[in-house]
Design an enzyme around this catalytic site. Structure first.
Site, short mmCIF file in Angstrom:
data_model
loop_
_atom_site.label_atom_id
_atom_site.label_comp_id
_atom_site.label_asym_id
_atom_site.label_seq_id
_atom_site.Cartn_x
_atom_site.Cartn_y
_atom_site.Cartn_z
N ASP A 176 2.48 -8.57 -2.10
CA ASP A 176 2.23 -7.16 -2.33
C ASP A 176 2.13 -7.05 -3.84
OD1 ASP A 176 2.46 -4.45 -2.97
OD2 ASP A 176 3.41 -4.04 -1.05
N HIS A 177 0.90 -6.89 -4.34
CA HIS A 177 0.73 -7.04 -5.79
C HIS A 177 1.46 -5.96 -6.58
CE1 HIS A 177 -2.71 -4.45 -4.84
NE2 HIS A 177 -2.58 -3.99 -6.05
N GLU A 215 -5.71 7.62 -6.60
CA GLU A 215 -6.93 6.90 -6.96
C GLU A 215 -8.07 7.90 -7.13
OE1 GLU A 215 -7.20 2.85 -4.74
OE2 GLU A 215 -6.48 4.34 -3.32
N ASP A 234 -2.68 1.65 5.01
CA ASP A 234 -3.25 0.90 3.90
C ASP A 234 -2.35 0.92 2.66
OD1 ASP A 234 -5.50 -0.56 2.81
OD2 ASP A 234 -5.94 1.19 1.58
N HIS A 239 2.74 -0.75 0.00
CA HIS A 239 2.97 -0.58 -1.44
C HIS A 239 4.01 0.51 -1.75
CE1 HIS A 239 -0.38 -3.19 -1.75
NE2 HIS A 239 -1.30 -2.29 -1.49
#
Ligand code: NAD
Length: 483
Positions: A176-177, A215, A234, A239
């Site tokens: 999970d970046h 975003e 998503d 996240h």
């Protein structure tokens, strides 16, 4: 300041899906930056493996072009040359026998072996099986898997089971970046490395917490894919959930992978079953120039959300009475992600009604400009009595830490180096992912069963009015979304 780059052991890293978008945009440019920083030993190798036919020379050119496009500023021509020499390519079919013998023959001895599954999750099981069948993987081998890790609890369990047939949990690195971001780790340093914050880190002093991932882009070009998922699956289940866990978790006894992940798991298990009144889902409208969500999805009746806001409770001693508000969406006013810890107001103002009551806010910014601010109340300078003003204390400390503080690896670079080092702290464990789905599934089912349709919102806004109203109802307001 002396360089803090510590080289990792020599490795062979195979990237399945090495010609794909993620590999070209993130993984290989990230590895290139690590190479330039001196973190990779010269005999380490990166092996692209994908379905299409390429010579190694062509693959090297493809990656040189990707670096020129996505990271033109890093390195010198000599460094680029040196990095490209580390690259190999093998044509491999995850679902067939083609290429596996060639791949096995390429693998070196006495070095870390890691396999990055940068392919669709439907291929994870087949890759794990063939790595095993061809004797390429042993008990030291590491595998890295990308999101999405399932679309619900059943599919996540199936993926975990398919990987567990051939790999131990200690070998599996679920990326999970968001966890690789510098400030996310700094959140742990600030919480657990200082005496100042932790005594206040509870419902007695904290009014609420806001987690925002906004975003500006829409789902252009991948509308049909996105329409099967939506913002909850998503973004929130993975996240935002990870950010919530790091904010809410109890101090682990030590900074070790299982100690940290045990505490995160406890947070997920303490989450309430969110009622639908505490959820707002939205879809962006066309703005004259750009199409709206429904056009992108290719389905005028789509009930998938491109925005979601929710109020969540962590039902334990520390957090009872302090809600966590999470929101994420596309086509919003700015690209901005942050965690804001909003403290309670002072109980009484000695400066009188006019000075007002004030509160501290600690913000942890993930993008843009990763950093932290602590808003404190001070006297407004100048004559005219005691007027109070809230000002940010910049806790990024770039000056104190010197120029190297600005040259931090990005999330992918850091996480891949952690894989090579064998450190799983910043990766999700299988039970964490399953617990997150076990929480998300009934909520998703509750709006699907009711047939709820998301409400529309303007492109360039902060989301639907209903999300603002959800906060106002409790006498609170969202922080502004700005770049
Ligand atoms: P992509 O479609 O651009 O690339 C897919 C790659 O998989 C190609 O290299 C292709 O050759 C390879 N491939 C497909 N079938 C194969 C087979 N049978 N055998 C061997 N190789 C095969 O996809 P992508 O955007 O790079 O995404 C890869 C994975 O990463 C997906 O699971 C995606 O959900 C995930 N992901 C992507 C991004 C992103 O920004 N692109 C971000 C997060 C997660």
């Amino acid at each position: 300041m002396v360089s803090r780059v510590i080289p990792v052991d020599p490795f062979d890293l195979v990237i399945f899906g090495g010609t794909g978008d993620l590999a070209r945009r993130k993984i290989l440019p990230g590895l290139y930056r690590r190479y330039c920083s001196g973190q990779m030993e010269d005999n380490s190798r990166i092996i692209g493996a994908a379905r299409s036919e390429h010579e190694t020379a062509e693959f090297r050119q493809m990656i040189a072009d990707a670096i020129a496009e996505f990271d033109p500023k890093s390195g010198s021509p000599e460094q680029l040359e040196g990095f490209l020499e580390r690259l190999e390519y093998v044509q491999v079919d995850a679902l067939g026998e083609a290429g596996w013998k060639e791949l096995a023959a390429l693998m070196g001895e006495n070095r870390v072996r890691a396999f990055y599954f940068s392919v669709a999750p439907s291929l994870f099981g087949a890759l794990a099986e063939r790595l095993h069948a061809h004797g390429i993987a042993d008990s030291e081998t590491r595998i890295v898997v990308e999101k999405p890790f399932g679309k619900d609890l059943a599919s996540a369990k199936a993926l975990n089971a398919a990987l567990a047939e051939h790999f131990d949990e200690s070998q599996i690195y679920r990326i999970d970046h968001y966890l690789g971001k510098e400030t996310v780790q700094n959140l742990m340093a600030v919480r657990f490395g200082n005496m100042l914050f932790e005594p206040l880190w509870n419902s007695q002093y904290i009014d609420h917490i806001q987690i925002t991932v906004a975003e500006t882009v829409g789902v252009d070009g991948r509308g049909e894919y996105y329409d099967r998922s939506g913002a909850m699956r998503d973004m929130v289940q993975n996240h935002l959930m990870q950010l919530l866990c790091l904010t809410a978790m109890e101090p682990p006894a030590k900074f070790d992978p299982d100690a940290v992940r045990d505490e995160k798991l406890k947070v997920i298990r303490a989450l309430n079953a969110v009622p639908l009144e505490d959820v707002v889902r939205g879809q962006y409208l066309a703005d004259g120039k750009k199409p709206g969500y429904l056009e992108h999805a290719g389905d005028p009746d789509s009930k998938t959300e491109s925005f979601i806001a929710l109020r969540v409770e962590v039902s334990n001693w520390r957090w009872a009475g302090t809600p966590f508000y999470m929101r994420t969406g596309k086509r919003l006013r700015a690209r901005s992600s942050e965690i804001a810890v909003v403290f309670k107001e002072t109980p009484h103002s000695i400066f009188g009604e006019e000075a007002g009551r004030h509160r501290n806010v600690l913000t942890i910014r993930l993008q843009p400009n990763e950093g932290m601010d602590l808003f404190v109340t001070i006297k407004e300078p100048g004559p005219g009595g005691m007027r109070l003003v809230d000002v940010p204390l910049d806790m990024t400390f770039a000056e104190a830490l010197g120029p190297e503080a600005e040259d931090v690896p990005d999330a992918y670079e850091r996480l891949i180096m952690d894989v090579i080092r064998g450190n799983q702290t910043l990766f999700m464990r299988g039970d964490e992912v399953e617990a997150a789905w076990a929480w998300a599934d009934p909520l998703i089912a509750s709006w699907e069963n009711r047939g709820d349709k998301p409400v529309p919102y303007e492109t360039g806004s902060t989301g639907p009015e209903e999300a603002l109203a959800m906060m106002h109802r409790e006498g609170r307001r969202w922080r502004d979304i700005r770049a």
